[in-house]
Design a protein around this motif. Structure first.
Motif, PDB file in Angstrom:
ATOM      1  N   UNK A 263      -6.195   6.756 -16.830  1.00 14.62           N
ATOM      2  CA  UNK A 263      -7.130   6.613 -16.177  1.00 14.62           C
ATOM      3  C   UNK A 263      -7.539   8.369 -15.172  1.00 14.62           C
ATOM      4  N   UNK A 264      -7.080   9.340 -15.771  1.00 12.13           N
ATOM      5  CA  UNK A 264      -7.054  10.308 -15.148  1.00 12.13           C
ATOM      6  C   UNK A 264      -6.213  10.573 -13.360  1.00 12.13           C
ATOM      7  N   UNK A 265      -5.425   9.675 -12.930  1.00 14.98           N
ATOM      8  CA  UNK A 265      -5.179   8.985 -11.310  1.00 14.98           C
ATOM      9  C   UNK A 265      -3.821   9.117 -11.158  1.00 14.98           C
ATOM     10  N   UNK A 266      -3.305  10.152 -11.702  1.00 15.60           N
ATOM     11  CA  UNK A 266      -1.696  10.348 -11.098  1.00 15.60           C
ATOM     12  C   UNK A 266      -1.624   9.585  -9.749  1.00 15.60           C
ATOM     13  N   UNK A 267      -0.684   8.749  -9.554  1.00 21.41           N
ATOM     14  CA  UNK A 267      -0.159   9.430  -7.921  1.00 21.41           C
ATOM     15  C   UNK A 267       1.700   9.432  -8.560  1.00 21.41           C
ATOM     16  N   UNK A 268       2.150   9.481  -6.583  1.00 23.64           N
ATOM     17  CA  UNK A 268       3.304   9.904  -6.586  1.00 23.64           C
ATOM     18  C   UNK A 268       4.000   9.546  -6.034  1.00 23.64           C
ATOM     19  N   UNK A 269       3.401   8.580  -5.719  1.00 22.80           N
ATOM     20  CA  UNK A 269       4.400   7.317  -4.901  1.00 22.80           C
ATOM     21  C   UNK A 269       4.696   5.781  -5.969  1.00 22.80           C
ATOM     22  N   UNK A 270       4.639   5.594  -7.073  1.00 22.29           N
ATOM     23  CA  UNK A 270       4.465   3.856  -7.670  1.00 22.29           C
ATOM     24  C   UNK A 270       5.335   3.475  -6.866  1.00 22.29           C
ATOM     25  N   UNK A 271       6.501   3.531  -6.553  1.00 20.28           N
ATOM     26  CA  UNK A 271       7.402   2.560  -6.227  1.00 20.28           C
ATOM     27  C   UNK A 271       6.870   2.155  -4.235  1.00 20.28           C
ATOM     28  N   UNK A 272       6.334   3.211  -3.169  1.00 20.01           N
ATOM     29  CA  UNK A 272       5.924   3.268  -2.306  1.00 20.01           C
ATOM     30  C   UNK A 272       4.479   1.706  -2.599  1.00 20.01           C
ATOM     31  N   UNK A 273       3.497   2.278  -3.174  1.00 16.10           N
ATOM     32  CA  UNK A 273       2.123   1.700  -3.570  1.00 16.10           C
ATOM     33  C   UNK A 273       2.821   0.379  -3.915  1.00 16.10           C
ATOM     34  N   UNK A 274       4.204  -0.270  -4.451  1.00 17.39           N
ATOM     35  CA  UNK A 274       4.248  -1.159  -5.374  1.00 17.39           C
ATOM     36  C   UNK A 274       4.706  -1.898  -4.195  1.00 17.39           C
ATOM     37  N   UNK A 275       5.039  -1.037  -3.251  1.00 15.04           N
ATOM     38  CA  UNK A 275       6.260  -2.388  -2.224  1.00 15.04           C
ATOM     39  C   UNK A 275       4.604  -2.628  -1.456  1.00 15.04           C
ATOM     40  N   UNK A 276       3.593  -2.075  -0.633  1.00 11.77           N
ATOM     41  CA  UNK A 276       2.867  -1.933   0.235  1.00 11.77           C
ATOM     42  C   UNK A 276       2.248  -3.155  -0.376  1.00 11.77           C
ATOM     43  N   UNK A 277       1.801  -3.571  -2.041  1.00  7.86           N
ATOM     44  CA  UNK A 277       0.765  -4.585  -2.169  1.00  7.86           C
ATOM     45  C   UNK A 277       1.718  -5.725  -2.510  1.00  7.86           C
ATOM     46  N   UNK A 278       3.250  -4.995  -2.996  1.00 11.83           N
ATOM     47  CA  UNK A 278       3.916  -6.657  -2.711  1.00 11.83           C
ATOM     48  C   UNK A 278       4.600  -7.468  -1.658  1.00 11.83           C
ATOM     49  N   UNK A 279       4.446  -6.514   0.183  1.00 12.01           N
ATOM     50  CA  UNK A 279       5.082  -7.039   1.222  1.00 12.01           C
ATOM     51  C   UNK A 279       3.597  -7.796   1.586  1.00 12.01           C
ATOM     52  N   UNK A 280       4.524  -9.387   1.567  1.00  5.65           N
ATOM     53  CA  UNK A 280       3.786  -9.996   3.054  1.00  5.65           C
ATOM     54  C   UNK A 280       2.912 -10.008   3.727  1.00  5.65           C
ATOM     55  N   UNK A 281       4.076  -8.825   4.206  1.00 11.59           N
ATOM     56  CA  UNK A 281       3.839  -8.689   5.505  1.00 11.59           C
ATOM     57  C   UNK A 281       5.346  -7.570   6.177  1.00 11.59           C
ATOM     58  N   UNK A 282       4.785  -6.950   7.690  1.00 13.55           N
ATOM     59  CA  UNK A 282       5.513  -6.532   7.876  1.00 13.55           C
ATOM     60  C   UNK A 282       5.816  -5.415   7.146  1.00 13.55           C
ATOM     61  N   UNK A 283       4.995  -4.707   6.308  1.00 13.05           N
ATOM     62  CA  UNK A 283       5.946  -3.727   4.760  1.00 13.05           C
ATOM     63  C   UNK A 283       6.860  -2.404   5.534  1.00 13.05           C
ATOM     64  N   UNK A 284       6.551  -2.229   7.289  1.00 14.15           N
ATOM     65  CA  UNK A 284       7.483  -0.228   7.528  1.00 14.15           C
ATOM     66  C   UNK A 284       9.022  -1.991   7.782  1.00 14.15           C
ATOM     67  N   UNK A 285       8.767  -2.462   8.444  1.00 13.91           N
ATOM     68  CA  UNK A 285      10.228  -3.163   8.407  1.00 13.91           C
ATOM     69  C   UNK A 285      10.843  -3.255   7.045  1.00 13.91           C
ATOM     70  N   UNK A 286      10.298  -3.819   6.303  1.00 18.09           N
ATOM     71  CA  UNK A 286      10.685  -4.326   4.611  1.00 18.09           C
ATOM     72  C   UNK A 286      11.067  -2.874   4.096  1.00 18.09           C
ATOM     73  N   UNK A 287      10.182  -1.873   3.708  1.00 17.52           N
ATOM     74  CA  UNK A 287      10.419  -0.849   4.016  1.00 17.52           C
ATOM     75  C   UNK A 287      11.760  -0.302   4.209  1.00 17.52           C
ATOM     76  N   UNK A 288      12.017   0.290   5.242  1.00 19.57           N
ATOM     77  CA  UNK A 288      13.212   0.581   6.000  1.00 19.57           C
ATOM     78  C   UNK A 288      14.386  -0.371   5.548  1.00 19.57           C
ATOM     79  N   UNK A 289      14.647  -2.069   5.007  1.00 19.48           N
ATOM     80  CA  UNK A 289      15.402  -2.498   4.399  1.00 19.48           C
ATOM     81  C   UNK A 289      15.599  -1.867   3.671  1.00 19.48           C
ATOM     82  N   UNK A 290      14.904  -1.940   2.702  1.00 22.23           N
ATOM     83  CA  UNK A 290      14.979  -1.257   0.874  1.00 22.23           C
ATOM     84  C   UNK A 290      15.798   0.278   1.507  1.00 22.23           C
TER      85      UNK A 290
END
Length: 830
Positions: A263-290
């Motif tokens: 759709x002409x809308x490239x994204x630079x960080x699909x892994x980060x976006x997937x994490x934001x969408x899937x994290x139920x809470x505390x996204x930063x803490x969960x990301x740092x753990x990954x």
């Protein structure tokens, strides 16, 4: 009824692949509970929507449309787990609500893409300048980074309000202002697309009333809200080009999303976006753990304290920068400072593995596919070779049935232009029974498979048909021989008769010796591959013999009166033919009596005999040696082509060292032009064939070169210097250093003279300590002598015994010839 739905359908304008938009769409659909959901996408894919509920369907995936008559013309509509369109599809399937695609049909999209195949249908065509709505809004709000502005305005604030429709109303108002200022924004196809969407919306309203939800790009919402007469919309669509199109689901990857999103809308960080969408809470803490888990898997010292400190630093950075929550920028800075100790090297690993990611989607086997794709999937399962998004190396042992099948499959796919695997240099054995492949499955591979479907319904039949067509259309003889080699590698026995017929016809008509020399090596390699794969190569043997004969006859005249560039090209041809003839002799396929009679091609001499020990001048190698002697003795042949045959004959044992030194002495005499002499030296010791070691171990030759070089006149020295520098610069540093030492002490001054000069590594006698260190290894290699009953103390040797042992080793290596100087052994060790 919510305010956003008054007087018409519920328009949910989104950012494609935006996790905040995806969550907002799910909340709005839960609140509105529409009777049908309309989604931006090709309507030909309506029948594929139920597959999204299949347990084997795992995003990221993409809708692939390709023209039936020209599969290379294709378009993708990628969908990730965090894409609003995917969320809308899954919501409709989970609630039993009809879902439909309402964008311009792919039959029109593909018809207009003859010049720009395999791209997203929403990318601007031609030279149109496309505006980025998010960039404009970010700049208006005082931000220089659209991604950061979107995170602050949408991603980090989603779900914070009580009205699930408020974000869409605000975004619609902003896009309306942009449409008034920029019009179409550089999308020439948008008027037709939006006209078709309005017609589909009216059709849904007639069926379901206003209880309809539309999920589309926010840019289109003002146009869809605008009331336009039906006649005007139909007039825009009248006369659009059409082509028959097929549609299916194909796997997609996060990495492909980051390069160019759908759709002409490239994204630079699909892994980060997937994490934001899937994290139920505390996204930063969960990301740092990954991140910590990844770095620890790579043996970096990261502890729980690092995670805690990185979270604190990310929160602090967000507060200092005035952001509601830490975003990717803050988390990246925190990871660099705390977990990576300021280094960008491990940070690149985090970006590659997590921020982008290597997720590969899966599509159920029930999805529509061309017959070739189904056959490929069957072979992949049978051979246990699974497509993966990460590049990996695959080592194959062709003596095993499974690995041989894998090799044939990969070679057949390469013939079809399906670049799943590429051959790579093997790190182990270099024998013909081993192969190394570098594999990586890209989403575009599905397009190549669909495109190759025109050649056949199975991989074998398609590769056979493609090989036959390529043979007929091949522009040069070398291309046909290379194709014959590839057919053998791929096991295409049915295609070989056609390829060989074309090869024989081309070889009979081609009179260029260079072309024949280029073609022969591929044929000889094919003979060797046939041995490994059990392929009948009788036809190849006959053609190879015919090519070799014509090369032997035509090479000497073709080497006369060549300029420097042509002579260098011909030297490479001579090297290639020499290697090919050597392999032909190894295969034993061409007999030893020769194809040109008992006297050989050029009469032959006692020295020019075959490696098999046949009569003088007979056999393939014997006749080739005769050709080399002719080239070495003709004054009309350029120097590089006279020096090279002397070296090849010397390496094959067909020319003694005394004779080689005599020929070099003649060429380097004062009567020879310096440039021609330098070219002879380039041919003799150049080309990366061990010429440096030859000079190291034969100081007579080195002395000849040294004496000639010191006698070159000053006016000619600058002309020959570039050629000599090119010749000697190709040697390894150790060889160049040894040659320098030999030249410094003077060629021919060996033994005590070298020791007196104090040159390291040269001594008149043997080094007893070094010789003694070799004896235990030799005992292991040669085995016990049957009398070793003594204990460890009795196996010790004094210095005298070590010297005797070293002398014995020297006798063994020299075939009992005690005349060999001990320094020869030391020089060989160096």
């Amino acid at each position: 009824m919510p305010p956003a739905r008054e007087g018409g359908p519920l328009l949910l304008g989104v950012r494609h692949h935006g996790p905040g938009s995806a969550r907002a769409v799910r909340a709005a659909l839960d609140a509105a509970a529409p009777r049908t959901v309309l989604i931006e996408g090709p309507p030909e894919a309506d029948t594929l929507i139920p597959l999204a509920a299949d347990p084997d369907m795992r995003p990221p995936v993409a809708l692939l449309a390709h023209a039936v008559d020209e599969p290379g013309r294709s378009a993708f509509w990628p969908l990730a787990e965090f894409s609003p369109e995917w969320v809308a599809i899954r919501w409709a399937l989970d609630h039993g609500v009809p879902a439909r695609f309402i964008d311009l049909p792919a039959t029109h999209t593909l018809a207009g893409e003859k010049e720009e195949p395999s791209r997203s249908p929403a990318e601007p065509a031609g030279d149109a300048v496309r505006i980025d709505p998010l960039a404009v809004l970010a700049e208006t709000a005082g931000h220089d980074d659209p991604e950061r502005w979107w995170e602050d305005a949408v991603e980090h604030r989603s779900g914070s309000g009580a009205d699930p429709f408020a974000p869409f109303a605000v975004l619609e108002e902003a896009m309306g202002a942009l449409r008034e200022a920029y019009g179409g924004g550089g999308h020439d196809r948008d008027p037709e697309r939006e006209a078709y969407m309005r017609l589909q919306m009216r059709a849904a309203q007639r069926e379901f009333g206003d209880d309809v939800a539309v999920v589309c790009g926010a840019w289109h919402v003002p146009a869809l809200r605008r009331r336009t007469p039906v006649a005007v919309d139909r007039a825009l669509l009248k006369g659009l080009p059409r082509t028959k199109a097929d549609m299916t689901w194909v796997p997609w990857t996060h990495r492909r999303l980051s390069r160019a999103g759908g759709y002409g809308a490239g994204i630079d960080s699909p892994g980060w976006y997937g994490h934001l969408f899937g994290a139920p809470d505390r996204p930063v803490e969960r990301w740092m753990t990954k991140v910590a888990r990844l770095l620890r898997d790579e043996d970096r010292m990261v502890s729980a304290a690092h995670v805690i400190e990185a979270v604190r630093l990310a929160d602090t950075l967000a507060a200092v920068r005035g952001r509601p929550l830490p975003g990717l920028t803050e988390t990246t800075d925190a990871v660099r400072a705390v977990m990576c100790e300021g280094s960008d090297v491990p940070l690149e690993l985090v970006h590659d593995r997590l921020v982008v990611g290597d997720v590969l989607g899966e599509v159920p086997r029930s999805a529509p596919a061309v017959p070739l794709q189904r056959d490929l999937a069957r072979l992949q399962k049978r051979l246990r070779i699974k497509p993966e998004p990460l590049e990996r190396e695959l080592e194959l042992d062709l003596r095993g049935e499974t690995d041989a099948g894998r090799s044939r499959l990969l070679h057949r796919l390469r013939l079809l232009g399906i670049g799943w695997g590429e051959p790579a240099a093997s790190r182990g054995s270099t024998g013909t029974f081993r192969e190394t492949w570098r594999l990586r499955w890209e989403p575009e591979t599905s397009v190549r498979v669909a495109e190759a479907g025109v050649w056949g319904t199975t991989v074998l039949s398609a590769a056979t048909a493609r090989a036959e067509a390529d043979a007929v259309a091949a522009p040069a003889l070398a291309d046909v021989t290379a194709l014959a080699e590839r057919c053998l590698l791929a096991g295409l026995t049915d295609a070989l008769p056609v390829v060989m017929r074309v090869l024989a016809d081309r070889a009979a008509l081609d009179t260029d010796v260079g072309h024949l020399a280029q073609a022969l090596p591929a044929l000889v390699r094919s003979l060797r591959y046939g041995d490994v794969r059990g392929t009948d190569t009788h036809a190849l043997t006959e053609v190879a013999a015919g090519l070799a004969e014509r090369i032997f006859v035509g090479l000497p005249p073709a080497c006369v009166a060549l300029d420097a560039e042509a002579a260098e090209d011909m030297r490479r041809h001579v090297d290639a033919v020499h290697g090919a003839v050597g392999l032909l002799g190894e295969t034993g396929r061409l007999g030893e009596t020769g194809l040109l009679g008992e006297t050989g091609l050029l009469g032959g001499t006692a020295a020019a005999r075959s490696s098999a020990g046949g009569p003088p001048g007979t056999g393939m190698r014997g006749r080739w040696h005769s050709v080399l002697r002719v080239l070495a003795g003709r004054d009309t042949v350029p120097g590089v082509l006279r020096g090279r045959p002397v070296r090849l004959l010397l390496d094959d044992g067909e020319l003694g060292q005394e004779e080689a030194a005599r020929l070099m002495g003649l060429v380097l005499s004062p009567g020879t032009e310096p440039a021609d002499a330098a070219a002879w030296i380039e041919g003799f010791v150049g080309g990366g064939s061990g010429g440096g070691m030859l000079l190291v171990h034969d100081e007579r030759l080195l002395g000849l070169v040294d004496a000639w070089l010191t006698g070159v006149p000053a006016e000619a020295f600058t002309d020959v210097l570039p050629l000599l520098r090119r010749t000697f610069s190709a040697y390894e540093s150790g060889v160049r250093r040894t040659l320098g030492e030999l030249v410094r002490r003077g060629p021919g001054a060996r033994g005590s003279a070298a020791a007196a000069a104090g040159i390291p590594g040269f001594d008149p006698g043997l080094d007893a300590v070094r010789a003694d260190a070799v004896l235990p290894v030799l005992r292991l290699l040669l085995g016990p002598d049957g009398n070793e009953t003594a204990d460890d103390d009795e196996t010790a040797h004094d210095s005298d015994n070590a010297s005797v042992g070293a002398d014995g080793c020297a006798d063994e290596f020299n075939g009992g010839d005690e005349s060999t100087d001990a320094d020869d052994l030391v020089g060989a060790d160096r």
